[in-house]
Design a protein around this motif. Structure first.
Motif, PDB file in Angstrom:
ATOM      1  N   LEU A  86       0.743  -1.167   0.095  1.00  0.00           N
ATOM      2  CA  LEU A  86      -0.042  -0.008  -0.066  1.00  0.00           C
ATOM      3  C   LEU A  86       0.693   1.204  -0.026  1.00  0.00           C
ATOM      4  O   LEU A  86       1.746   1.427   0.965  1.00  0.00           O
ATOM      5  N   ASP A  87       0.594   2.005  -0.975  1.00  0.00           N
ATOM      6  CA  ASP A  87       1.621   3.369  -1.136  1.00  0.00           C
ATOM      7  C   ASP A  87       0.859   4.255  -1.363  1.00  0.00           C
ATOM      8  O   ASP A  87      -0.393   4.473  -1.785  1.00  0.00           O
ATOM      9  N   LYS A  88       1.324   5.653  -0.864  1.00  0.00           N
ATOM     10  CA  LYS A  88       0.840   6.902  -0.848  1.00  0.00           C
ATOM     11  C   LYS A  88       0.815   7.153  -2.445  1.00  0.00           C
ATOM     12  O   LYS A  88       1.642   7.011  -3.313  1.00  0.00           O
ATOM     13  N   ASP A  89      -0.587   7.518  -2.687  1.00  0.00           N
ATOM     14  CA  ASP A  89      -0.898   7.939  -4.158  1.00  0.00           C
ATOM     15  C   ASP A  89      -1.563   9.186  -4.141  1.00  0.00           C
ATOM     16  O   ASP A  89      -2.738   9.506  -3.895  1.00  0.00           O
ATOM     17  N   GLY A  90      -1.051  10.101  -4.502  1.00  0.00           N
ATOM     18  CA  GLY A  90      -1.573  11.572  -4.545  1.00  0.00           C
ATOM     19  C   GLY A  90      -1.953  12.083  -2.973  1.00  0.00           C
ATOM     20  O   GLY A  90      -1.289  11.907  -2.086  1.00  0.00           O
ATOM     21  N   ASP A  91      -3.394  12.415  -2.785  1.00  0.00           N
ATOM     22  CA  ASP A  91      -3.959  12.552  -1.573  1.00  0.00           C
ATOM     23  C   ASP A  91      -4.525  11.274  -0.900  1.00  0.00           C
ATOM     24  O   ASP A  91      -4.704  11.470   0.362  1.00  0.00           O
ATOM     25  N   GLY A  92      -4.200  10.113  -1.326  1.00  0.00           N
ATOM     26  CA  GLY A  92      -4.623   9.002  -0.729  1.00  0.00           C
ATOM     27  C   GLY A  92      -3.607   7.894  -0.972  1.00  0.00           C
ATOM     28  O   GLY A  92      -2.533   8.166  -0.823  1.00  0.00           O
ATOM     29  N   PHE A  93      -4.164   6.720  -0.980  1.00  0.00           N
ATOM     30  CA  PHE A  93      -3.265   5.553  -1.079  1.00  0.00           C
ATOM     31  C   PHE A  93      -3.799   4.705  -2.190  1.00  0.00           C
ATOM     32  O   PHE A  93      -4.956   4.884  -2.669  1.00  0.00           O
ATOM     33  N   ALA A  94      -3.044   3.684  -2.494  1.00  0.00           N
ATOM     34  CA  ALA A  94      -3.169   2.577  -3.826  1.00  0.00           C
ATOM     35  C   ALA A  94      -2.265   1.463  -3.508  1.00  0.00           C
ATOM     36  O   ALA A  94      -1.386   1.512  -2.910  1.00  0.00           O
ATOM     37  N   VAL A  95      -2.965   0.170  -3.757  1.00  0.00           N
ATOM     38  CA  VAL A  95      -2.408  -0.825  -3.603  1.00  0.00           C
ATOM     39  C   VAL A  95      -1.501  -1.018  -4.876  1.00  0.00           C
ATOM     40  O   VAL A  95      -2.221  -0.850  -5.917  1.00  0.00           O
ATOM     41  N   SER A  96      -0.115  -1.044  -4.794  1.00  0.00           N
ATOM     42  CA  SER A  96       0.626  -1.122  -5.878  1.00  0.00           C
ATOM     43  C   SER A  96       1.295  -2.364  -6.182  1.00  0.00           C
ATOM     44  O   SER A  96       1.911  -2.513  -7.619  1.00  0.00           O
ATOM     45  N   LYS A  97       1.193  -3.328  -5.496  1.00  0.00           N
ATOM     46  CA  LYS A  97       2.035  -4.778  -5.625  1.00  0.00           C
ATOM     47  C   LYS A  97       1.239  -5.966  -4.914  1.00  0.00           C
ATOM     48  O   LYS A  97       1.042  -5.624  -3.789  1.00  0.00           O
ATOM     49  N   SER A  98       1.323  -7.052  -5.370  1.00  0.00           N
ATOM     50  CA  SER A  98       0.869  -8.143  -4.737  1.00  0.00           C
ATOM     51  C   SER A  98       2.033  -9.115  -5.172  1.00  0.00           C
ATOM     52  O   SER A  98       2.139  -9.662  -6.323  1.00  0.00           O
ATOM     53  N   ALA A  99       3.038  -9.517  -4.061  1.00  0.00           N
ATOM     54  CA  ALA A  99       4.149 -10.486  -4.378  1.00  0.00           C
ATOM     55  C   ALA A  99       3.937 -11.810  -3.820  1.00  0.00           C
ATOM     56  O   ALA A  99       3.629 -11.917  -2.479  1.00  0.00           O
ATOM     57  N   LEU A 100       3.720 -12.640  -4.552  1.00  0.00           N
ATOM     58  CA  LEU A 100       3.598 -14.101  -4.069  1.00  0.00           C
ATOM     59  C   LEU A 100       4.759 -14.875  -4.091  1.00  0.00           C
ATOM     60  O   LEU A 100       5.693 -14.649  -4.966  1.00  0.00           O
ATOM     61  N   THR A 101       4.870 -15.447  -3.193  1.00  0.00           N
ATOM     62  CA  THR A 101       6.141 -16.344  -2.803  1.00  0.00           C
ATOM     63  C   THR A 101       5.593 -17.618  -2.374  1.00  0.00           C
ATOM     64  O   THR A 101       4.914 -18.014  -1.516  1.00  0.00           O
ATOM     65  N   LEU A 102       6.145 -18.628  -3.235  1.00  0.00           N
ATOM     66  CA  LEU A 102       5.571 -20.085  -3.015  1.00  0.00           C
ATOM     67  C   LEU A 102       6.646 -20.962  -2.858  1.00  0.00           C
ATOM     68  O   LEU A 102       7.692 -21.034  -3.455  1.00  0.00           O
ATOM     69  N   LYS A 103       6.463 -21.910  -2.014  1.00  0.00           N
ATOM     70  CA  LYS A 103       7.181 -23.085  -1.857  1.00  0.00           C
ATOM     71  C   LYS A 103       6.428 -24.402  -2.522  1.00  0.00           C
ATOM     72  O   LYS A 103       5.284 -24.622  -1.808  1.00  0.00           O
ATOM     73  N   ALA A 104       6.973 -24.813  -3.479  1.00  0.00           N
ATOM     74  CA  ALA A 104       6.344 -26.239  -4.094  1.00  0.00           C
ATOM     75  C   ALA A 104       7.077 -27.257  -3.976  1.00  0.00           C
ATOM     76  O   ALA A 104       8.385 -27.324  -4.280  1.00  0.00           O
ATOM     77  N   GLN A 105       6.431 -28.503  -3.706  1.00  0.00           N
ATOM     78  CA  GLN A 105       6.733 -29.709  -3.735  1.00  0.00           C
ATOM     79  C   GLN A 105       5.858 -30.558  -4.781  1.00  0.00           C
ATOM     80  O   GLN A 105       4.654 -30.711  -4.377  1.00  0.00           O
ATOM     81  N   VAL A 106       6.468 -30.763  -5.877  1.00  0.00           N
ATOM     82  CA  VAL A 106       5.593 -31.528  -6.769  1.00  0.00           C
ATOM     83  C   VAL A 106       6.303 -32.822  -7.494  1.00  0.00           C
ATOM     84  O   VAL A 106       7.308 -32.592  -8.210  1.00  0.00           O
ATOM     85  N   GLU A 107       5.898 -34.015  -7.218  1.00  0.00           N
ATOM     86  CA  GLU A 107       6.611 -35.055  -7.657  1.00  0.00           C
ATOM     87  C   GLU A 107       6.561 -35.166  -9.202  1.00  0.00           C
ATOM     88  O   GLU A 107       5.583 -35.050  -9.992  1.00  0.00           O
ATOM     89  N   GLY A 108       7.700 -35.279  -9.796  1.00  0.00           N
ATOM     90  CA  GLY A 108       8.011 -35.810 -11.206  1.00  0.00           C
ATOM     91  C   GLY A 108       7.993 -34.538 -12.286  1.00  0.00           C
ATOM     92  O   GLY A 108       7.603 -34.708 -13.295  1.00  0.00           O
ATOM     93  N   ILE A 109       7.653 -33.372 -11.682  1.00  0.00           N
ATOM     94  CA  ILE A 109       7.546 -32.131 -12.469  1.00  0.00           C
ATOM     95  C   ILE A 109       9.152 -31.668 -12.787  1.00  0.00           C
ATOM     96  O   ILE A 109       9.899 -31.415 -11.995  1.00  0.00           O
ATOM     97  N   ASP A 110       9.361 -31.149 -13.963  1.00  0.00           N
ATOM     98  CA  ASP A 110      10.581 -30.299 -14.386  1.00  0.00           C
ATOM     99  C   ASP A 110      10.295 -28.885 -14.274  1.00  0.00           C
ATOM    100  O   ASP A 110       9.159 -28.355 -14.187  1.00  0.00           O
ATOM    101  N   GLY A 111      11.324 -28.127 -14.186  1.00  0.00           N
ATOM    102  CA  GLY A 111      11.389 -26.820 -13.714  1.00  0.00           C
ATOM    103  C   GLY A 111      10.509 -25.855 -14.907  1.00  0.00           C
ATOM    104  O   GLY A 111       9.697 -25.099 -14.674  1.00  0.00           O
ATOM    105  N   ASP A 112      10.681 -26.270 -16.285  1.00  0.00           N
ATOM    106  CA  ASP A 112      10.021 -25.571 -17.322  1.00  0.00           C
ATOM    107  C   ASP A 112       8.615 -25.548 -17.392  1.00  0.00           C
ATOM    108  O   ASP A 112       7.885 -24.717 -17.542  1.00  0.00           O
ATOM    109  N   GLU A 113       8.104 -26.837 -17.136  1.00  0.00           N
ATOM    110  CA  GLU A 113       6.709 -27.216 -17.157  1.00  0.00           C
ATOM    111  C   GLU A 113       6.006 -26.472 -15.658  1.00  0.00           C
ATOM    112  O   GLU A 113       4.999 -25.835 -15.853  1.00  0.00           O
ATOM    113  N   PHE A 114       6.865 -26.537 -14.747  1.00  0.00           N
ATOM    114  CA  PHE A 114       6.323 -26.003 -13.568  1.00  0.00           C
ATOM    115  C   PHE A 114       5.939 -24.449 -13.544  1.00  0.00           C
ATOM    116  O   PHE A 114       5.281 -23.855 -13.333  1.00  0.00           O
ATOM    117  N   GLU A 115       7.366 -23.615 -14.223  1.00  0.00           N
ATOM    118  CA  GLU A 115       7.022 -22.411 -14.432  1.00  0.00           C
ATOM    119  C   GLU A 115       6.006 -22.043 -15.494  1.00  0.00           C
ATOM    120  O   GLU A 115       4.957 -21.257 -15.302  1.00  0.00           O
TER     121      GLU A 115
END
Length: 143
Positions: A86-115
């Motif tokens: 949440l960042d200052k935006d003029g006289d108010g505020f705005a949501v500027s970003k949502s940063a997702l962070t994931l820890k994944a365990q998936v049997e048998g998948i390769d990196g390119d397919e997971f991406e």
């Protein structure tokens, strides 16, 4: 098909000194305190950005889980956090970003397919589509 889910908020008084609460129709949140102090001063309670972060993390994780299953993967564990900015935006505020962070365990998948599957889930989960902001995804796979 349209699915409607409801939430509600109430403010007793106005401005910084108000006593406010938020609830969900399921009762998962019931009269949970929120307001200026919980949003800007780290008082106990919740705030809209925290609720958006939880909604985004859960929506993305569910979308990814179903996408992986749809691609034939049977076993895995997905753990996601979201950080909403949440960042200052003029006289108010705005949501500027949502940063997702994931820890994944998936049997048998390769990196390119997971991406490919993870990026599609990020772009296509309903909360990602709702947010008009920068959405990032960092992940570790099978570590």
């Amino acid at each position: 098909m349209t699915i409607i889910k409801k939430g509600s908020a109430i403010y007793h008084a106005l401005g910084k000194k108000a006593k406010a609460s938020v609830s969900t129709e399921t009762g998962a949140l019931k009269d949970q305190p929120y307001g200026f102090n919980t949003r800007f001063e780290d008082e106990p309670g919740t705030n809209p950005e925290e609720l958006i972060a939880a909604a985004h993390a859960s929506c993305f994780t569910m979308a990814l889980s179903f996408a992986l299953e749809g691609e034939g993967y049977k076993e895995g564990k997905l753990q996601t956090s979201a950080a909403v900015s949440l960042d200052k935006d003029g006289d108010g505020f705005a949501v500027s970003k949502s940063a997702l962070t994931l820890k994944a365990q998936v049997e048998g998948i390769d990196g390119d397919e997971f991406e490919r599957i993870a990026q599609s889930a990020k772009a296509n989960c309903p909360i990602s589509k709702l947010l008009n902001t920068d959405i990032t995804l960092e992940y570790t796979l099978n570590q």
